[in-house]
Design a protein around this motif. Structure first.
Motif, mmCIF file in Angstrom:
data_model
loop_
_atom_site.group_PDB
_atom_site.id
_atom_site.type_symbol
_atom_site.label_atom_id
_atom_site.label_comp_id
_atom_site.label_asym_id
_atom_site.label_seq_id
_atom_site.Cartn_x
_atom_site.Cartn_y
_atom_site.Cartn_z
ATOM 1 N N VAL A 203 4.062 -44.243 -4.628
ATOM 2 C CA VAL A 203 5.232 -43.504 -5.083
ATOM 3 C C VAL A 203 6.295 -43.622 -3.991
ATOM 4 N N HIS A 204 7.525 -43.938 -4.388
ATOM 5 C CA HIS A 204 8.634 -44.034 -3.440
ATOM 6 C C HIS A 204 9.722 -43.052 -3.855
ATOM 7 N N ILE A 205 10.123 -42.169 -2.939
ATOM 8 C CA ILE A 205 11.209 -41.218 -3.176
ATOM 9 C C ILE A 205 12.348 -41.604 -2.240
ATOM 10 N N GLU A 206 13.467 -42.057 -2.817
ATOM 11 C CA GLU A 206 14.520 -42.701 -2.039
ATOM 12 C C GLU A 206 15.869 -42.018 -2.275
ATOM 13 N N PRO A 207 16.509 -41.502 -1.213
ATOM 14 C CA PRO A 207 17.800 -40.815 -1.366
ATOM 15 C C PRO A 207 18.984 -41.779 -1.349
ATOM 16 N N TYR A 208 19.981 -41.472 -2.180
ATOM 17 C CA TYR A 208 21.253 -42.189 -2.202
ATOM 18 C C TYR A 208 22.362 -41.136 -2.248
ATOM 19 N N PRO A 209 23.621 -41.517 -2.072
ATOM 20 C CA PRO A 209 24.691 -40.505 -1.950
ATOM 21 C C PRO A 209 24.737 -39.487 -3.085
ATOM 22 N N SER A 210 24.516 -39.920 -4.331
ATOM 23 C CA SER A 210 24.667 -38.978 -5.445
ATOM 24 C C SER A 210 23.445 -38.916 -6.347
ATOM 25 N N ARG A 211 22.331 -39.443 -5.895
ATOM 26 C CA ARG A 211 21.117 -39.344 -6.707
ATOM 27 C C ARG A 211 19.882 -39.554 -5.843
ATOM 28 N N GLU A 237 14.151 -30.152 0.196
ATOM 29 C CA GLU A 237 13.006 -29.299 -0.142
ATOM 30 C C GLU A 237 11.796 -30.142 -0.550
ATOM 31 N N ILE A 238 12.052 -31.237 -1.291
ATOM 32 C CA ILE A 238 10.958 -32.133 -1.702
ATOM 33 C C ILE A 238 10.328 -32.785 -0.474
ATOM 34 N N ILE A 239 11.171 -33.253 0.447
ATOM 35 C CA ILE A 239 10.664 -33.875 1.676
ATOM 36 C C ILE A 239 9.849 -32.857 2.481
ATOM 37 N N SER A 240 10.353 -31.617 2.567
ATOM 38 C CA SER A 240 9.625 -30.589 3.317
ATOM 39 C C SER A 240 8.264 -30.321 2.703
ATOM 40 N N ARG A 241 8.196 -30.269 1.383
ATOM 41 C CA ARG A 241 6.914 -30.040 0.706
ATOM 42 C C ARG A 241 5.930 -31.169 1.030
ATOM 43 N N VAL A 242 6.387 -32.400 0.966
ATOM 44 C CA VAL A 242 5.515 -33.545 1.262
ATOM 45 C C VAL A 242 5.046 -33.494 2.713
ATOM 46 N N LYS A 243 5.944 -33.102 3.626
ATOM 47 C CA LYS A 243 5.563 -32.994 5.041
ATOM 48 C C LYS A 243 4.508 -31.920 5.247
ATOM 49 N N VAL A 244 4.682 -30.780 4.580
ATOM 50 C CA VAL A 244 3.700 -29.705 4.716
ATOM 51 C C VAL A 244 2.346 -30.156 4.192
ATOM 52 N N MET A 245 2.332 -30.855 3.062
ATOM 53 C CA MET A 245 1.083 -31.358 2.499
ATOM 54 C C MET A 245 0.326 -32.227 3.495
ATOM 55 N N SER A 246 1.076 -33.014 4.281
ATOM 56 C CA SER A 246 0.436 -33.981 5.182
ATOM 57 C C SER A 246 0.490 -33.559 6.646
ATOM 58 N N ASN A 247 0.762 -32.238 6.887
ATOM 59 C CA ASN A 247 0.749 -31.681 8.239
ATOM 60 C C ASN A 247 1.710 -32.386 9.188
ATOM 61 N N LEU A 248 2.914 -32.695 8.701
ATOM 62 C CA LEU A 248 3.938 -33.308 9.532
ATOM 63 C C LEU A 248 4.946 -32.254 9.966
ATOM 64 N N THR A 279 16.748 -42.576 6.829
ATOM 65 C CA THR A 279 17.711 -43.586 6.386
ATOM 66 C C THR A 279 19.115 -43.000 6.486
ATOM 67 N N ALA A 280 20.109 -43.794 6.111
ATOM 68 C CA ALA A 280 21.506 -43.363 6.227
ATOM 69 C C ALA A 280 21.813 -42.139 5.374
ATOM 70 N N HIS A 281 21.061 -41.963 4.264
ATOM 71 C CA HIS A 281 21.342 -40.860 3.350
ATOM 72 C C HIS A 281 20.236 -39.806 3.340
ATOM 73 N N GLY A 282 19.410 -39.814 4.344
ATOM 74 C CA GLY A 282 18.331 -38.835 4.423
ATOM 75 C C GLY A 282 16.985 -39.514 4.491
ATOM 76 N N GLU A 283 15.943 -38.721 4.555
ATOM 77 C CA GLU A 283 14.598 -39.269 4.714
ATOM 78 C C GLU A 283 14.051 -39.809 3.393
ATOM 79 N N THR A 284 13.404 -40.961 3.470
ATOM 80 C CA THR A 284 12.754 -41.562 2.315
ATOM 81 C C THR A 284 11.244 -41.449 2.490
#
Length: 575
Positions: A203-211, A237-248, A279-284
């Motif tokens: 699964v890849h979650i990738e941020p861009y300027p408007s989506r 918030e999604i990135i934070s949830r994934v980090k918490v799941m994996s103890n980051l 990345t330039a638009h946030g964490e992927t």
């Protein structure tokens, strides 16, 4: 259409079709009254009649046409008229607007109140057609995006509590069949459940300027997942949830981070390997699924030809030497290595592996996870493993000169070693080892066999059909390749089973180079990879592409699929 489906009418139709008796109908109606579910769903879920049979019965009662949504195309104007909550509650999907009519697809006709509500909501007269429930659910995901209701509720609440981010519960089993918890946890669970349900490996979650883009890798190919348009508002918030799941570290947003976690789906534990990259638009985010309980393939199920299978069987029973499996990331090297170890694993052999990561748990085999931060590298692990008197060792990957040279030295002391390398074909592996500082005389003394491989997608058996070979493709093939192909080949049209791709599952194609006396002499002459390949072909080696074309001839995969994953480096044979 002016009313809800009459259960008695449907029951009479099923009796007339010989599918149920009058006593069974009375029992089903009693269940329907107690559960509140549609009789149609009860009949299908209990296996009394297929969904198609029930749809035919409803169509006969109401005179409604049945349509296929397999090739559903989004009508944005129609979808904007009906919100996700209403559409999902009533199991409908808006299809199109024609004049003052809004056409919708349903599994069972709507009741009078719902029809009136829909007319008031949209301002249009309503025309119903029938469709399969599975196709309507898939169309809902395509139209509104996975987790649309969850995101809507979060936005309406106006806040995201800390509880919704840092809950310890990581069980995604319930998310597949329901909207789940209206929180970031619920949304992430839905994304993961959808991935598991679609056989995704990544699964890849990738941020861009408007989506915010979400993609799944299925059978080696990336597919974009439809998600709510406003999802990018919840990126952090999604990135934070994934980090918490994996103890980051949720506060660290400037540096890459890697972690792991375990989730439970349908009584199966899945390991997730998680990587966060700024990345330039946030964490992927990249999430890889590792199924520790997966059933290992036997060698005969990897896709090996009879000739290659015999070579494998002979090589893996050698008392010493190195067997290398090569190919790019995601080409199935680890599965092949595990299958080899599984085949020769017995109580009279001691087998130790060092891996990064350990993807499958192998019974009866000691497995070591590398840990570079404390000095446990592949090279160091190999040296330590030798003190435990192993008969067979596996090194997950030869990444550097140290590991290559240690592996060679250990093979020369009478041990059998399995490992992998990232090279395009078998012949170029020799040159890669030289570049790593391994002398030619050590290569010929230690390496027994080099196996290059790729994975090709299998044609979906549910929608396969014969098609003529595209003449434009034939122009770019060698004479040998053209002669291998029949006039017509098997391809998939695309169906609900394969998500419209025409493919379902994967198999391997292989190129096996055995270092016989002739090849060892060529290596000692420092021949180039091209010359080594030509000599191997003279000795009977089949290239990756030729092995792939044989699978095309057998109807297992398609010509375009083989061409997608192979590179032809020798154009001299083209006619």
């Amino acid at each position: 259409m002016n009313g809800a489906i009459d259960n008695n009418q449907l029951g009479e139709q099923l009796i007339s079709a010989g599918l149920i008796s009058e006593d069974e109908l009375a029992m089903l109606l009693d269940i329907q009254r107690q559960s509140g579910e549609h009789l149609t769903r009860i009949v299908v879920e209990r296996g009394i009649a297929s969904e198609d049979t029930v749809l035919d019965a409803i169509s006969d009662i109401f005179g409604l046409p049945i349509v296929s949504l397999r090739d559903f195309r989004l009508d944005e104007q129609a979808s904007k008229l009906v919100d996700f909550r209403f559409a999902s509650r009533h199991g409908l999907i808006p299809l199109s607007i024609e004049g003052d009519l809004l056409r919708i697809a349903v599994t069972t006709p709507l009741d009078v109140q719902a029809m009136d509500d829909l007319r008031l909501l949209t301002g249009y007269l309503i025309e119903c057609v029938l469709a399969r429930e599975s196709e309507i659910l898939a169309a809902l995901r395509t139209t509104y995006g996975v987790g649309a209701e969850t995101i809507r509720v979060i936005m309406e609440s106006g806040e995201i509590s800390s509880k919704s981010i840092d809950s310890e519960q990581i069980d995604i089993g319930e998310a597949r069949d329901s909207a789940g918890e209206a929180s970031i946890i619920g949304f992430v669970n839905q994304i993961l459940a959808e991935a598991v349900g679609n056989r995704a490996t990544d699964v890849h979650i990738e941020p861009y300027p408007s989506r915010l883009r979400v993609r799944y890798r299925i059978d080696g190919v990336l597919h974009e997942l439809p998600v709510p348009a406003n999802l990018h508002h919840f990126h952090e918030e999604i990135i934070s949830r994934v980090k918490v799941m994996s103890n980051l570290n949720i506060a660290e947003r400037r540096l890459p981070q890697d972690g792991r976690c375990t989730v439970r789906v349908d009584r199966t534990n899945l390991d997730l390997r998680i990587s966060i990259l700024p990345t330039a638009h946030g964490e992927t985010v990249s999430i890889r699924f590792l199924n520790r309980g997966a059933i290992l393939f036997g060698l005969d199920r990897l896709g090996l030809s009879q000739e290659n299978l015999q070579i494998f069987e002979r090589m893996i029973h050698r008392p010493y030497g190195i067997i290398l499996v090569t190919g790019p990331t995601g080409s199935g090297k680890t599965t092949t290595l595990y299958s080899c170890l599984n085949r020769i694993n017995s109580s009279d052999r001691k087998i130790i592996t060092i891996e990064d990561p350990i993807e499958y748990q192998l019974t009866g085999i000691s497995q070591i996870q590398v840990h570079p931060k404390i000095g446990l590298t592949f090279g160091q692990g190999l040296r330590s493993m030798l003190r435990h008197d192993p008969d067979i060792m596996m090194v997950g990957e030869i990444r550097d000169s140290e590991t290559a040279q240690v592996a060679v030295q250990i093979a020369l002391t009478g041990h059998l070693i399995f490992s992998s390398l990232h090279t395009n074909d078998s012949a170029s592996t020799i040159v890669r080892l030289r570049n790593m500082g391994v002398e030619s005389y050590l290569i010929v003394s230690s390496v027994e066999c080099i196996i290059a491989q790729r994975l090709v997608r299998l044609v979906c058996r549910n929608c396969s059909e014969e098609m003529p070979v595209d003449p434009a493709i034939l122009v770019n093939l060698t004479k040998q390749e053209r002669e291998m192909l029949p006039d017509r080949i098997i391809e998939g049209r695309g169906c609900s089973a394969c998500n419209g791709t025409g493919f379902f599952g994967r198999t391997g194609i292989f190129e096996t180079l055995v270092l016989n006396e002739g090849m060892r002499w060529a290596v000692m002459q420092h021949m180039s990879s091209g010359s080594l390949k030509n000599l191997a072909l003279e000795h009977g080696m089949r290239t990756l592409r030729i092995d792939g074309f044989e699978k095309v001839r057998q109807g297992l995969t398609t010509l375009s699929e083989v061409l997608r994953v192979t590179l032809e480096t020798d154009d001299s044979a083209k006619a």
